[in-house]
Write an enzyme that holds these catalytic residues in place. Structure first.
Site, PDB file in Angstrom:
ATOM      1  N   ASP A   1      21.991 -97.415 -27.700  1.00 52.56           N
ATOM      2  CA  ASP A   1      22.188 -96.473 -26.597  1.00 52.56           C
ATOM      3  C   ASP A   1      21.106 -96.637 -25.537  1.00 52.56           C
ATOM      4  OD1 ASP A   1      23.451 -94.263 -25.277  1.00 52.56           O
ATOM      5  OD2 ASP A   1      21.808 -92.987 -25.968  1.00 52.56           O
TER       6      ASP A   1
ATOM      7  N   ARG B   1      58.043 -86.357 -10.249  1.00 53.57           N
ATOM      8  CA  ARG B   1      56.607 -86.135 -10.307  1.00 53.57           C
ATOM      9  C   ARG B   1      56.034 -86.328 -11.706  1.00 53.57           C
ATOM     10  NH1 ARG B   1      54.190 -87.542  -6.893  1.00 53.57           N
ATOM     11  NH2 ARG B   1      53.205 -88.748  -8.509  1.00 53.57           N
TER      12      ARG B   1
ATOM     13  N   LYS C   1      36.243 -90.222 -24.446  1.00 56.26           N
ATOM     14  CA  LYS C   1      36.151 -89.480 -23.182  1.00 56.26           C
ATOM     15  C   LYS C   1      37.460 -89.648 -22.404  1.00 56.26           C
ATOM     16  CE  LYS C   1      31.154 -90.038 -23.081  1.00 56.26           C
ATOM     17  NZ  LYS C   1      29.989 -90.678 -22.427  1.00 56.26           N
TER      18      LYS C   1
ATOM     19  N   GLU D   1      24.310 -94.495 -33.972  1.00 53.91           N
ATOM     20  CA  GLU D   1      23.685 -94.696 -32.663  1.00 53.91           C
ATOM     21  C   GLU D   1      22.171 -94.685 -32.820  1.00 53.91           C
ATOM     22  OE1 GLU D   1      24.712 -92.621 -28.575  1.00 53.91           O
ATOM     23  OE2 GLU D   1      23.369 -91.352 -29.748  1.00 53.91           O
TER      24      GLU D   1
ATOM     25  N   LYS E   1      25.519 -89.817 -34.465  1.00 53.33           N
ATOM     26  CA  LYS E   1      24.691 -89.793 -33.266  1.00 53.33           C
ATOM     27  C   LYS E   1      23.425 -88.967 -33.489  1.00 53.33           C
ATOM     28  CE  LYS E   1      26.978 -90.434 -29.476  1.00 53.33           C
ATOM     29  NZ  LYS E   1      27.762 -90.290 -28.234  1.00 53.33           N
TER      30      LYS E   1
END
Length: 298
Positions: A237, A120, A155, A216, A187
């Site tokens: 963006d 597994r 992410k 950004e 950002k």
């Protein structure tokens, strides 16, 4: 390139596999995983030998060979199995290789208990990394014929950052920054806290002149500010294709341009046609659809 990346990941693979085996075998962070804690495998006679094959039940891009190898290496070590007693793994495919459904990926030969205990954990790594490599390959195909490169993001699944970044490479993509330490990505909230785009970029260059500075922007006006301030890469963006064409014209090679924000596979071609350098997508690593694999004893 993939071989070089694997060498760099050697310690990370060892640590990640150790963590996965501890999780499966009930060991604490301070303990070593012990294969003899698999209560179901203990039903099988200790010296029973077995041969098993693992196949893919769907088309995919292979990724995860080193993780599978490490699973069985650590289990063998915990049992004191080495040399002739160690699990033998014969691979018929390589990382980055495209395979069709029902392809035999590898064969295992060794103690039946060990094969079942490692099944597994080994397949979890393989199915997940193949999934990331496969979706990346599908995205890359959509960009064929353009000069736009596909980037991943941060992410990623917790604990699998390096593994998934490697899987993106296997699928033909390109790695964005690895974490918060190797490049700037300024950002909206950074800009607000710093007091503006120009101040944020100036401080970044003063603090670490050797690191890439990406910022950004959400409008053509902010794009102009970022260019004036000397950003190396500018992330557009949620720009529309028309806005991106305007941004490409305004930039004229003064900085690299990246597009992000809901970059689904259906719209990649349209955005690439606008002439951006990069398209980044979090879906490559966060929307993971594991590849269907199966292990069977002969």
């Amino acid at each position: 390139m993939l071989t070089t990346q694997l060498q760099a990941l050697k310690e990370d693979i060892r640590h990640t596999v150790s963590w996965a085996l501890k999780e499966d075998l009930g060991a604490s962070a301070e303990q070593s995983a012990k294969a003899d804690q698999d209560v179901t495998a203990m039903l099988i006679p200790e010296n029973e030998q077995a041969v098993a094959t693992v196949i893919s039940r769907e088309d995919c891009i292979i990724c995860g060979v080193a993780w599978v190898n490490e699973v069985f290496a650590q289990l063998d070590e915990s049992l004191g199995h080495s040399g002739d007693k160690a699990t033998k793994i014969t691979w018929f495919v390589n990382d980055g290789e495209a395979v069709e459904a029902n392809t035999t990926l590898f064969e295992l030969e060794g103690y039946a208990r060990t094969l079942l205990t490692g099944e597994r954990a080994a397949l979890n790594f393989l199915q997940t990394l193949c999934g990331t490599a496969t979706i990346t390959s599908q995205y890359v195909k959509e960009l064929a014929g353009s000069n736009t490169k596909l980037l991943d993001t941060r992410k990623t699944l917790p604990g699998l950052r390096s593994a998934q970044k490697y899987a993106v490479l296997c699928g033909g993509g390109v790695n964005h920054r690895i974490g918060l330490f190797d490049a700037f990505l300024i950002k909206e909230n950074h800009i607000a806290a710093c007091g503006g785009i120009d101040k944020a970029i100036a401080t970044a260059k003063a603090n670490h002149s050797d690191k890439t500075v990406e910022v950004e922007v959400e409008s053509l006006d902010e794009l102009s500010q970022a260019l004036t301030a000397g950003a190396d890469i500018i992330m557009l963006d949620n720009f529309t294709p028309t806005m991106i064409e305007q941004a490409v014209a305004a930039t004229r090679g003064k900085a690299k341009l990246e597009v992000s924000g809901n970059m689904t596979i259906e719209i990649l071609r349209e955005y690439a046609k606008a002439g951006v350098d990069f398209i980044s997508s979090g879906a490559l690593t966060k929307h993971v659809l594991a590849v269907d694999l199966s292990m069977r004893f002969k």
